[in-house]
Design an enzyme around this catalytic site. Structure first.
Site, short mmCIF file in Angstrom:
data_model
loop_
_atom_site.label_atom_id
_atom_site.label_comp_id
_atom_site.label_asym_id
_atom_site.label_seq_id
_atom_site.Cartn_x
_atom_site.Cartn_y
_atom_site.Cartn_z
N TYR A 142 0.85 -1.19 0.00
CA TYR A 142 0.00 0.00 0.00
C TYR A 142 0.88 1.24 0.00
CZ TYR A 142 -3.34 3.58 1.40
OH TYR A 142 -4.11 4.72 1.45
N GLU A 201 -3.40 7.61 -4.24
CA GLU A 201 -3.41 6.32 -3.55
C GLU A 201 -3.15 5.20 -4.55
OE1 GLU A 201 -6.18 4.47 -0.16
OE2 GLU A 201 -7.15 4.48 -2.13
#
Length: 397
Positions: free
Chosen positions: A119, A207
């Site tokens: 992530y 993101e």
């Protein structure tokens, strides 16, 4: 302002980020041709909506066992078939709510062999007024769950704008993600170009979930979600051209055309207020008295009669609204202007729900006179508490 995944990847590709080859499809008949332009032997078919959780989502009226909004295909024909199944249908995820969003675009891209899922995000940290890196070894999962249960698996740090991005920032990310060898160098380079893109393109959020280590040991951006500072779009015309208005709430879109700060909510009492702080206080006191606000609406300190009229029309277009509270403190904004706008709007669209008006400040007596002489069925309030109590009581019957 948000953009789709395929648009975000195209933008990052311009900066040199490693992304898979892909094609966007708007019409089902074009799907086979689009898939045939890629090498395979594995294709990934992704529904394009402005919401996360697509892979875990489901389509309304889906057949039993039908897959979500991200599907694998092992042939051009299968990729085309999966695309046809998605286009025009409504995808429901944990971010869309039960109403879901209609899929008008599908992205077909080459499949990737995945060794690890990570992530990564770049965000504007409001507390420090700096850009922050956020990364975790737990990619592909809901980062909120990771933060709640295993916060030690998340690294977050900000970049001093005086120095900007430096290679040691990238190494810090790489080591926290457990990268080794050439992956560390790749990470340093990738973080540099992402930071550059973030600053140059006025992003608020970038993101990547997941950022993957491929089975060949290289880093690749497998998904990308990008949000931009709407106030900076005047200097980003090419980004503004990517705006997909079909993904936006029609009421919010209409409000933006009149420079109104409007956000749709799920409650039953429509609010029209001047000033963001007063609007938040109004929403809070509605909840205190046992109801829920249907919207946040700040008409601003320099609203015209036309803007107020449009604001009222937007509120009444919401079928969930069972009552309206107008709460105005006239400083820069004059109470008589608000009153004229409310009267004009009611005469144009009608009034089918209770309306409570609280006016205070500049030209308040003139504003009250306009309301009282209009012949409208309006409930007057002396203060904010009185206004909230009266509109909740009227809505609750």
């Amino acid at each position: 302002m948000n953009i789709h995944e395929y648009q975000a990847k195209a933008l990052l590709r311009q900066y040199g980020a490693p992304v898979s080859d892909g094609r966007v499809v708007l019409k089902a008949e074009d799907a086979k041709t689009a898939a045939g332009e890629m090498d395979g032997p594995l294709w990934v078919v992704k529904a394009q909506i402005h919401a996360g959780g697509r892979g875990k989502g489901h389509f309304k009226e889906a057949d039993a066992g039908e897959k979500g909004g991200v599907r694998l295909a092992k042939s051009v024909e299968e990729a085309a078939e999966e695309t046809k199944k998605m286009l025009g249908r409504t995808l429901v995820t944990h971010q869309t709510g039960p109403a879901g969003k209609q899929v008008n675009r599908v992205y077909i891209e080459d499949g990737s062999g995945i060794e690890r899922e990570l992530y990564l995000a770049l965000l504007v940290d409001r507390q420090t007024s700096r850009i922050s890196f956020v990364c975790s070894t737990e990619g592909g999962m809901d980062i909120e769950e990771v933060a709640a249960h295993t916060p030690e698996k998340i690294l977050s740090f900000s970049v001093d704008p005086a120095t900007g991005y430096q290679p040691y920032h990238g190494r810090r990310v790489a080591y926290s993600l457990g990268l080794e060898g050439k992956q560390v160098k790749e990470c340093v380079g990738l973080m540099a170009l992402l930071y550059k893109a973030f600053v140059e393109r006025d992003m608020e959020m970038l993101e990547i979930n997941p950022l993957i280590v491929t089975d060949e040991g290289s880093l690749k951006v497998l998904d990308a979600k990008v949000g931009f500072d709407g106030n900076a779009m005047y200097r980003q015309p090419d980004i503004l051209a990517l705006r997909d208005e079909t993904e936006e709430d029609p009421k919010e879109l209409q409000a933006s055309k009149y420079d109104l700060n409007y956000i749709a909510l799920d409650g039953e009492i429509g609010c029209m207020v001047n000033g963001a702080g007063l609007a938040m206080a109004t929403m809070d006191i509605i909840k205190l008295y046992g109801s829920e606000p249907a919207n946040f609406l700040d008409v601003g300190g320099s609203a015209t009669k036309e803007k107020v009229t449009e604001a009222f029309k937007i509120i009444t277009s919401d079928q969930n609204v069972k009552g309206i509270l107008v709460n105005i403190f006239g400083g820069i904004m004059r109470c008589d202007i608000i009153a004229e706008g409310v009267v004009a709007a009611v005469k144009e669209v009608g009034l089918k729900v209770p309306l409570v008006v609280r006016l205070e400040g500049t030209n308040v007596e003139r504003g009250k006179e306009i309301i009282n002489s209009s012949g409208l069925n309006v409930i007057a309030a002396d203060n904010l508490s009185d206004a909230a109590e009266k509109i909740v009581k009227a809505v609750k019957g």
